[in-house]
Scaffold this active site. Structure first.
Site, PDB file in Angstrom:
ATOM      1  N   ASP A  71      28.204  22.170   7.812  1.00  0.00           N
ATOM      2  CA  ASP A  71      28.019  22.299   6.516  1.00  0.00           C
ATOM      3  C   ASP A  71      28.992  22.687   5.574  1.00  0.00           C
ATOM      4  O   ASP A  71      29.839  21.616   4.916  1.00  0.00           O
ATOM      5  CB  ASP A  71      26.227  23.405   5.869  1.00  0.00           C
ATOM      6  CG  ASP A  71      25.069  22.791   6.352  1.00  0.00           C
ATOM      7  OD1 ASP A  71      25.569  21.965   7.015  1.00  0.00           O
ATOM      8  OD2 ASP A  71      24.499  22.999   5.838  1.00  0.00           O
ATOM      9  N   TYR A  74      31.852  20.301   5.926  1.00  0.00           N
ATOM     10  CA  TYR A  74      31.301  19.243   4.927  1.00  0.00           C
ATOM     11  C   TYR A  74      31.569  19.122   3.628  1.00  0.00           C
ATOM     12  O   TYR A  74      31.739  18.061   3.146  1.00  0.00           O
ATOM     13  CB  TYR A  74      29.687  18.378   5.419  1.00  0.00           C
ATOM     14  CG  TYR A  74      29.220  17.848   4.491  1.00  0.00           C
ATOM     15  CD1 TYR A  74      29.398  16.254   5.323  1.00  0.00           C
ATOM     16  CD2 TYR A  74      28.634  17.850   3.250  1.00  0.00           C
ATOM     17  CE1 TYR A  74      28.463  15.303   4.326  1.00  0.00           C
ATOM     18  CE2 TYR A  74      28.167  17.274   2.169  1.00  0.00           C
ATOM     19  CZ  TYR A  74      28.219  15.483   3.013  1.00  0.00           C
ATOM     20  OH  TYR A  74      27.704  14.246   1.602  1.00  0.00           O
ATOM     21  N   SER A 120      -0.265  -3.453  -1.850  1.00  0.00           N
ATOM     22  CA  SER A 120      -0.944  -2.296  -1.473  1.00  0.00           C
ATOM     23  C   SER A 120      -1.814  -2.766  -0.242  1.00  0.00           C
ATOM     24  O   SER A 120      -1.119  -3.607   0.380  1.00  0.00           O
ATOM     25  CB  SER A 120      -1.653  -1.208  -2.492  1.00  0.00           C
ATOM     26  OG  SER A 120      -2.838  -2.054  -3.017  1.00  0.00           O
ATOM     27  N   LYS A 157       1.579   7.095   7.219  1.00  0.00           N
ATOM     28  CA  LYS A 157       1.040   6.832   5.781  1.00  0.00           C
ATOM     29  C   LYS A 157       1.468   8.186   5.241  1.00  0.00           C
ATOM     30  O   LYS A 157       1.119   9.168   4.334  1.00  0.00           O
ATOM     31  CB  LYS A 157      -0.244   6.515   5.658  1.00  0.00           C
ATOM     32  CG  LYS A 157      -0.253   5.966   4.676  1.00  0.00           C
ATOM     33  CD  LYS A 157      -1.364   5.070   4.306  1.00  0.00           C
ATOM     34  CE  LYS A 157      -1.846   5.254   2.671  1.00  0.00           C
ATOM     35  NZ  LYS A 157      -1.603   5.767   1.363  1.00  0.00           N
ATOM     36  N   ARG A 178       6.692   1.313  -7.930  1.00  0.00           N
ATOM     37  CA  ARG A 178       5.766   0.201  -7.993  1.00  0.00           C
ATOM     38  C   ARG A 178       5.465   0.257  -9.184  1.00  0.00           C
ATOM     39  O   ARG A 178       4.500  -0.962  -8.855  1.00  0.00           O
ATOM     40  CB  ARG A 178       4.584   1.171  -6.842  1.00  0.00           C
ATOM     41  CG  ARG A 178       3.479  -0.222  -6.319  1.00  0.00           C
ATOM     42  CD  ARG A 178       2.714   0.259  -5.429  1.00  0.00           C
ATOM     43  NE  ARG A 178       1.816  -1.151  -4.761  1.00  0.00           N
ATOM     44  CZ  ARG A 178       0.313  -1.635  -5.604  1.00  0.00           C
ATOM     45  NH1 ARG A 178       0.552  -0.083  -5.970  1.00  0.00           N
ATOM     46  NH2 ARG A 178       0.344  -1.932  -5.586  1.00  0.00           N
ATOM     47  N   LYS A 333       0.886  -1.677  11.642  1.00  0.00           N
ATOM     48  CA  LYS A 333       1.368  -3.249  10.984  1.00  0.00           C
ATOM     49  C   LYS A 333       1.293  -4.331  11.803  1.00  0.00           C
ATOM     50  O   LYS A 333       2.064  -4.310  12.941  1.00  0.00           O
ATOM     51  CB  LYS A 333       2.715  -3.075  10.237  1.00  0.00           C
ATOM     52  CG  LYS A 333       2.522  -2.105   9.051  1.00  0.00           C
ATOM     53  CD  LYS A 333       3.995  -2.279   8.620  1.00  0.00           C
ATOM     54  CE  LYS A 333       3.595  -0.031   8.408  1.00  0.00           C
ATOM     55  NZ  LYS A 333       5.308  -0.813   6.632  1.00  0.00           N
ATOM     56  N   LYS A 357      -6.895   5.749   7.564  1.00  0.00           N
ATOM     57  CA  LYS A 357      -6.534   7.268   6.605  1.00  0.00           C
ATOM     58  C   LYS A 357      -7.550   8.574   6.924  1.00  0.00           C
ATOM     59  O   LYS A 357      -8.619   8.106   7.871  1.00  0.00           O
ATOM     60  CB  LYS A 357      -7.187   7.700   5.363  1.00  0.00           C
ATOM     61  CG  LYS A 357      -6.662   5.974   4.301  1.00  0.00           C
ATOM     62  CD  LYS A 357      -6.120   6.368   3.181  1.00  0.00           C
ATOM     63  CE  LYS A 357      -6.798   6.501   2.282  1.00  0.00           C
ATOM     64  NZ  LYS A 357      -6.373   6.922   0.793  1.00  0.00           N
ATOM     65  N   CYS A 451     -20.610  30.932 -26.116  1.00  0.00           N
ATOM     66  CA  CYS A 451     -18.820  30.388 -25.407  1.00  0.00           C
ATOM     67  C   CYS A 451     -18.304  31.778 -25.244  1.00  0.00           C
ATOM     68  O   CYS A 451     -18.565  32.899 -25.984  1.00  0.00           O
ATOM     69  CB  CYS A 451     -17.988  29.850 -26.608  1.00  0.00           C
ATOM     70  SG  CYS A 451     -16.152  29.756 -25.879  1.00  0.00           S
ATOM     71  N   CYS A 473     -11.059  29.068 -31.842  1.00  0.00           N
ATOM     72  CA  CYS A 473     -11.131  29.651 -30.514  1.00  0.00           C
ATOM     73  C   CYS A 473     -10.372  30.325 -29.508  1.00  0.00           C
ATOM     74  O   CYS A 473      -9.542  29.488 -29.715  1.00  0.00           O
ATOM     75  CB  CYS A 473     -12.428  28.984 -29.501  1.00  0.00           C
ATOM     76  SG  CYS A 473     -12.729  29.832 -27.630  1.00  0.00           S
TER      77      CYS A 473
HETATM   78  S1  IVH Z   1       3.494  -0.106   4.463  1.00  0.00           S
HETATM   79  C1  IVH Z   1       2.411  -4.104   2.042  1.00  0.00           C
HETATM   80  N1  IVH Z   1       4.001   2.086   5.497  1.00  0.00           N
HETATM   81  O1  IVH Z   1       0.853   4.094   0.935  1.00  0.00           O
HETATM   82  C2  IVH Z   1       2.902  -3.172   2.800  1.00  0.00           C
HETATM   83  N2  IVH Z   1       3.557   1.802   3.317  1.00  0.00           N
HETATM   84  O2  IVH Z   1      -1.199   1.767  -0.797  1.00  0.00           O
HETATM   85  C3  IVH Z   1       4.043  -2.533   2.777  1.00  0.00           C
HETATM   86  N3  IVH Z   1       2.733   4.332   2.162  1.00  0.00           N
HETATM   87  O3  IVH Z   1       2.166   2.923  -1.661  1.00  0.00           O
HETATM   88  C4  IVH Z   1       3.098  -0.746   2.646  1.00  0.00           C
HETATM   89  N4  IVH Z   1       3.689   5.076   3.785  1.00  0.00           N
HETATM   90  O4  IVH Z   1       3.907   2.929  -0.353  1.00  0.00           O
HETATM   91  C5  IVH Z   1       3.407   1.287   4.784  1.00  0.00           C
HETATM   92  N5  IVH Z   1       4.741   3.884   6.355  1.00  0.00           N
HETATM   93  C6  IVH Z   1       4.115   3.220   5.868  1.00  0.00           C
HETATM   94  C7  IVH Z   1       3.507   3.867   4.486  1.00  0.00           C
HETATM   95  C8  IVH Z   1       2.981   3.047   3.829  1.00  0.00           C
HETATM   96  C9  IVH Z   1       3.185   4.844   2.738  1.00  0.00           C
HETATM   97  C10 IVH Z   1       2.523   3.696   1.318  1.00  0.00           C
HETATM   98  C11 IVH Z   1       2.971   2.219   0.277  1.00  0.00           C
HETATM   99  C12 IVH Z   1       1.268   2.023  -0.690  1.00  0.00           C
HETATM  100  C13 IVH Z   1       0.772   3.232  -0.016  1.00  0.00           C
HETATM  101  C14 IVH Z   1      -0.675   1.992   0.319  1.00  0.00           C
END
Ligand code: IVH
Length: 728
Positions: A71, A74, A120, A157, A178, A333, A357, A451, A473
Site C-alpha cells: 500500500d 502504491y 429482473s 446473487k 436500475r 444462467k 433464492k 398512550c 405527545c
Molecule cells: S443477472 C436479466 N447475476 O438481482 C439478467 N443478477 O432481479 C441480468 N443480481 O437487481 C441479471 N446478483 O441486479 C444477475 N450474479 C447476478 C446477480 C444479479 C445480483 C441482481 C440484479 C437484479 C436482481 C434480479
C-alpha cells in the site's frame, strides 16, 4: 473480488480521493518524488505511463485480488501523479486515477435511459421450480433427454444495488441505477468515487469496444458496513439498517464527496450492450470484463445438471454466514448466448436465467417483554424485546409485532418462545410462536387503552391503535424531529433518535421551528455533548435554512407523501404556499396522486394546528429551492421562472460537447427544471441535441436521425425565454 477489509487501508483511501484533496498540505510530501521539479515536457512524457502503472496496480488489487506492491508503494506512485497534475494542470485528464471526486454537488439526479432494458430475474426458493426451469430450457433448446447440459453459469446473487455502467471508447461516461428497468437515475459522479470501478477500461489483453454497457451490483462489504455504522454512531447519527440501504443511500447522494466517504464496492456480472465484439458464451464475456479491469464475482462456476445447481446452492447456504458480503441466493444462467436469443424474454425477465433464492434466516429466541412504541404519526406499535439472538450474523434484540390485529392473529405473549426472521431489508419480525407443552403461558397481550407516553386515551383505526394527542405527545414530537432531520428530509447530521429524545425531554424543542433557535451553548450542556459536537449540530441545523422544497415537504410528514410524491409536488407547484393552498383537483393533476391521497393532503394542511406549526417552521427557512430556478423564499409566490416550458416539457434532450456559459450538469439541471428529460445518448426518441464545442459522434447521429440540433447560444436564448435568469 470483494475486498472491503483491505479497502480501508490508507493507500486505497487516497486512491479514492478522500484522504488528501488538492491543495491540502501533505505532511509526508518530503519523501514524495519532487515531481514539481520536472519540466512540462518531462511531466508530459511521464504522466501517462505513471497512470497506466497505477491502473495496473488497481487491476491487480481489485480484479485479480493479487496486489503486486505494498500500500505504501502504491501511495508513493499516487502522490507522485497528484504532484505532477498539480504542477501542470493542463496534463490532467478526466480518466486519471486521481479524478474520482471533484464534481460539484448536484441539486437532483437526472433520469437517464438504459442502453437496453434492465430486466429482473424470475426467482424461486423451491428446488422443484429449479427442476422445472432446467427442463423447460432443455426442451426449448432441443437437448435430447439422454444428453447432459446445457452448460450453466452459476453465480452468487449479490444483495446490493443494481447498476448500468457505460463505457464509450473505453472511458466511463455514465452510471445509471436500475430505476424502472427502462430508465434510472444518473449517478455517474458518485460511481466514479468507487475504487473498484475502472474510470477507463484496461486494454493490455484486448482493445476496449467502442461501446460497452455492463450490468453489475454496487455493494458494501459487511466489515466495511460495520465500521461505517460504528463511525455514524460515534458521530451521533443513526446507523443504517443493512448494507443495501447504506449502499443505496450513498449512491443517490447529490454530493459525490459524501459517496466517496462510503466504502462502496462493485462487481460486474452481465453485458447489457456491446458494440464491435461478439461472444458465443457468457463465460467469454465474463473473462473479457475481467480483462478490461472490471471485477466479477468470485466463486463463479459452471455446471451442466440440476445436481450441479443444487450443490452450488447448498454450498452457499452452508457458507453464507462466512462471506463478507450479503447474498440472497444464487443465479443460474444459460452460458450459450445463441441459446439465450432463442429462448428470449418475457416483458419482465429472461427465460434463460433464474434466481434460486435462500430461505430467510430464522432463529428461535424468547420474548422477554412486549413494549409499545409511539411513532411520529401517533401509531402505537407493539415491539417484542427479545433475548438477543444472532440471525444471519446480525444480533437481533427487538422485533416488530406490527399492530393489534397481527398481535392477536399470531397470539404472541410475553415470555413466549418465538421464531424470528430477518429477510432482505425487512426489520426483524416474529414469525410464529414455538409451542412449549410444559410451560404455562402468560395472559394474552392487550394493547394499552391510553398512550404510554402522554396518557391520552387511544383511538382504534382498523388494525391500528393511535394516540390522538398529535401536538401534545412528546413521543410524537420526537418522531417528527427525527423524521424532519432524516436523510431524505433536511439531512441534519448528528440529529438522531437519542438527540431528539434529549431535546424533547429537556424542553429545548416543542416544535420543529424550535430547532432553529438551539444555541450551541445550550446544546453543550446536554449529556453526551461537548463543545465541538454542540457547535457541529447547531451549524448543521443553521446550514439547512436553505433546503430543497421537496426535502422540506417530505420532512413535514404529510400522510402518504413519501420521497417521490414530495419531489413531484415540489416540481409541479414549485412553492410551499402553492402546495399548501392547492385544491384536491389541482393536487390530482400531479401523476400518482389520486382522490384518496389528495384528501389526506388537503386535510393535513387545513388542520389549524398543522397550519400554525408549518407557518412557524417555514418562517425560519431562508430558501426552499426547486431545481431549475434560483431559490424562492419559503412562503413566496412563483416568479414565473422555471415553469414547464413547451420547448422542454416532456421532450427528450441530449447535451454533447463542451459548453462555455454553463457546465454540462447545470445545463441538464436547468432543462430538467423546465420539464425536459435529459438522456445520455441520441436515439429515435431524442427531440433536441445541444451540440457544444467539439461535439462528435452524438452530433453525427442526431444529423443522421434528423433530430433538431442547436448550439449553446440558441439553448441559452431558450432558457432566457423560459424565464431562467443566467446573469445571477
Ligand atoms: S443477472 C436479466 N447475476 O438481482 C439478467 N443478477 O432481479 C441480468 N443480481 O437487481 C441479471 N446478483 O441486479 C444477475 N450474479 C447476478 C446477480 C444479479 C445480483 C441482481 C440484479 C437484479 C436482481 C434480479
Amino acid at each position: 473480488m470483494v475486498s472491503g477489509d483491505e479497502m480501508t487501508s490508507e493507500a486505497r483511501a487516497v486512491s479514492n480521493g478522500v484522504v488528501s484533496s488538492p491543495g491540502e498540505t501533505d505532511p509526508d510530501a518530503s519523501w514524495v518524488d519532487p515531481a514539481a521539479d520536472l519540466t512540462l515536457e518531462e511531466a508530459r512524457r511521464q504522466v501517462e505511463p505513471l497512470r497506466d502503472e497505477i491502473r495496473r496496480h488497481d487491476y491487480l488489487y481489485y480484479v485479480e485480488g493479487e496486489p503486486a506492491i505494498s500500500d505504501e508503494a502504491y501511495d508513493t506512485l499516487f502522490r507522485r501523479l497528484k504532484a505532477m497534475e498539480e504542477a501542470y494542470p493542463e496534463l490532467l485528464t478526466p480518466d486519471s486515477p486521481t479524478q474520482r471526486v471533484g464534481a460539484e454537488p448536484r441539486t437532483d439526479l437526472p433520469t437517464i435511459e438504459h442502453t437496453a432494458p434492465m430486466l429482473s430475474l424470475d426467482s424461486t426458493k423451491e428446488p422443484a421450480d429449479v427442476e422445472r426451469f432446467v427442463d423447460r430450457v432443455r426442451r426449448g433448446l432441443g437437448v435430447e433427454p439422454e444428453n447432459p447440459g446445457p452448460t450453466w453459469i452459476l453465480e452468487p446473487k449479490l444483495d446490493g444495488v443494481s447498476i448500468e455502467l457505460v463505457y464509450e471508447e473505453g472511458v466511463l461516461t455514465r452510471a445509471v441505477t436500475r430505476g424502472n428497468g427502462r430508465q434510472g437515475e444518473g449517478v455517474t459522479e458518485n460511481v466514479r468515487t468507487i475504487p473498484s470501478v475502472p474510470l477507463r477500461l484496461r486494454e493490455e489483453d484486448r482493445p476496449a469496444p467502442p461501446l460497452l454497457a455492463v450490468r453489475g451490483e454496487v455493494l458494501m462489504t459487511l466489515s466495511a458496513f460495520d465500521a461505517l455504522n460504528e463511525r455514524l454512531m460515534e458521530e451521533g447519527s443513526t446507523p443504517f439498517a443493512n448494507p443495501r440501504n447504506a449502499t443505496s443511500g450513498a449512491l443517490r447522494q447529490l454530493d459525490s464527496s459524501i459517496t466517496a466517504r462510503r466504502p462502496l464496492d462493485f462487481l460486474a456480472f452481465d453485458i447489457l450492450t456491446i458494440e464491435g465484439v461478439r461472444f458465443d458464451r457468457d463465460m467469454e464475456g465474463l473473462e473479457a470484463l475481467k480483462s478490461w479491469g472490471l471485477p466479477v464475482p468470485d466463486r463463479l462456476e459452471t455446471g451442466s445438471s440440476l445436481d450441479d445447481i443444487l450443490a452450488y446452492h447448498a454450498g452457499f447456504v452452508r457458507d453464507r454466514d462466512t462471506l463478507d458480503y450479503e447474498i440472497d441466493g444464487v443465479v443460474v444462467k444459460l452460458d450459450d448466448l445463441e441459446g439465450r436469443d432463442l429462448l428470449g424474454s418475457t416483458s419482465h425477465h429472461p427465460r434463460w436465467a433464474l434466481a434460486f433464492k435462500f430461505e430467510p434466516r430464522k432463529e428461535v429466541t424468547r420474548i422477554e417483554r412486549i413494549a409499545i412504541q409511539v411513532g411520529r404519526t401517533g401509531v402505537l406499535t407493539p415491539v417484542a424485546l427479545l433475548r438477543p439472538v444472532e440471525v444471519g450474523g446480525v444480533t437481533v434484540s427487538r422485533a416488530t409485532l406490527h399492530n393489534r390485529e397481527e398481535l392477536e392473529r399470531k397470539d404472541v405473549r410475553e415470555g413466549d418462545l418465538v421464531r424470528v426472521q430477518r429477510a432482505g431489508d425487512v426489520i426483524p419480525q416474529v414469525v410464529e410462536v414455538v409451542p412449549e407443552e410444559a410451560r404455562k403461558r402468560a395472559e394474552p397481550y392487550r394493547m394499552p387503552e391510553i398512550c404510554p407516553n402522554c396518557g391520552t386515551p387511544v383511538e382504534l383505526q382498523g388494525p391500528f391503535t393511535r394516540c390522538p394527542n398529535r401536538f401534545g405527545c412528546a413521543a410524537q414530537l420526537k418522531g417528527r424531529l427525527v423524521h424532519f432531520a432524516s436523510r431524505n428530509a433536511l439531512d441534519i447530521e448528528g440529529l438522531g433518535k437519542e438527540t431528539a429524545q434529549l431535546l424533547v425531554e429537556q424542553g429545548l424543542v416543542e416544535d420543529l421551528a424550535d430547532l432553529f433557535h438551539l444555541e450551541a451553548e445550550a446544546l453543550a450542556e446536554l449529556p453526551g455533548f461537548a463543545e465541538k459536537s454542540a457547535g457541529n449540530l447547531a451549524g448543521a441545523i443553521e446550514a439547512r435554512r436553505t433546503t430543497e422544497l421537496r426535502r422540506f415537504l417530505f420532512g413535514l410528514g404529510v400522510p402518504e407523501v413519501g420521497v417521490t410524491v414530495a419531489r413531484d409536488l415540489a416540481l409541479h407547484f414549485r412553492t410551499l404556499e402553492a402546495i399548501r393552498t392547492a385544491s384536491r383537483e389541482e393536487l390530482e393533476e400531479v401523476s400518482g396522486i389520486g382522490p384518496k391521497m389528495s384528501e389526506l393532503i388537503t386535510t393535513f394542511f387545513q388542520d389549524p394546528n398543522h397550519a400554525r406549526a408549518i407557518d412557524r417552521v417555514a418562517a425560519e427557512m431562508v430558501e426552499l429551492t426547486v431545481p431549475g430556478v434560483p431559490g424562492e423564499g419559503a412562503g413566496g409566490g412563483a416568479d414565473g421562472a422555471g415553469d414547464a416550458h413547451p420547448a422542454f416539457a416532456g421532450r427528450t434532450w441530449v447535451f454533447t460537447g463542451g459548453l462555455e456559459r454553463l457546465t454540462r450538469s447545470e445545463a441538464k439541471r436547468l432543462a430538467e427544471g423546465l420539464g425536459a428529460k435529459v438522456t445520455g445518448s441520441v436515439s429515435g426518441s431524442t427531440d433536441v441535441v445541444v451540440a457544444g464545442e467539439g461535439a462528435g459522434s452524438k452530433l453525427a447521429r442526431a444529423r443522421e436521425l434528423g433530430v433538431e440540433v442547436m448550439d449553446e447560444e440558441a439553448f441559452v436564448a431558450l432558457l432566457e425565454e423560459a424565464g431562467v435568469d443566467l446573469a445571477g
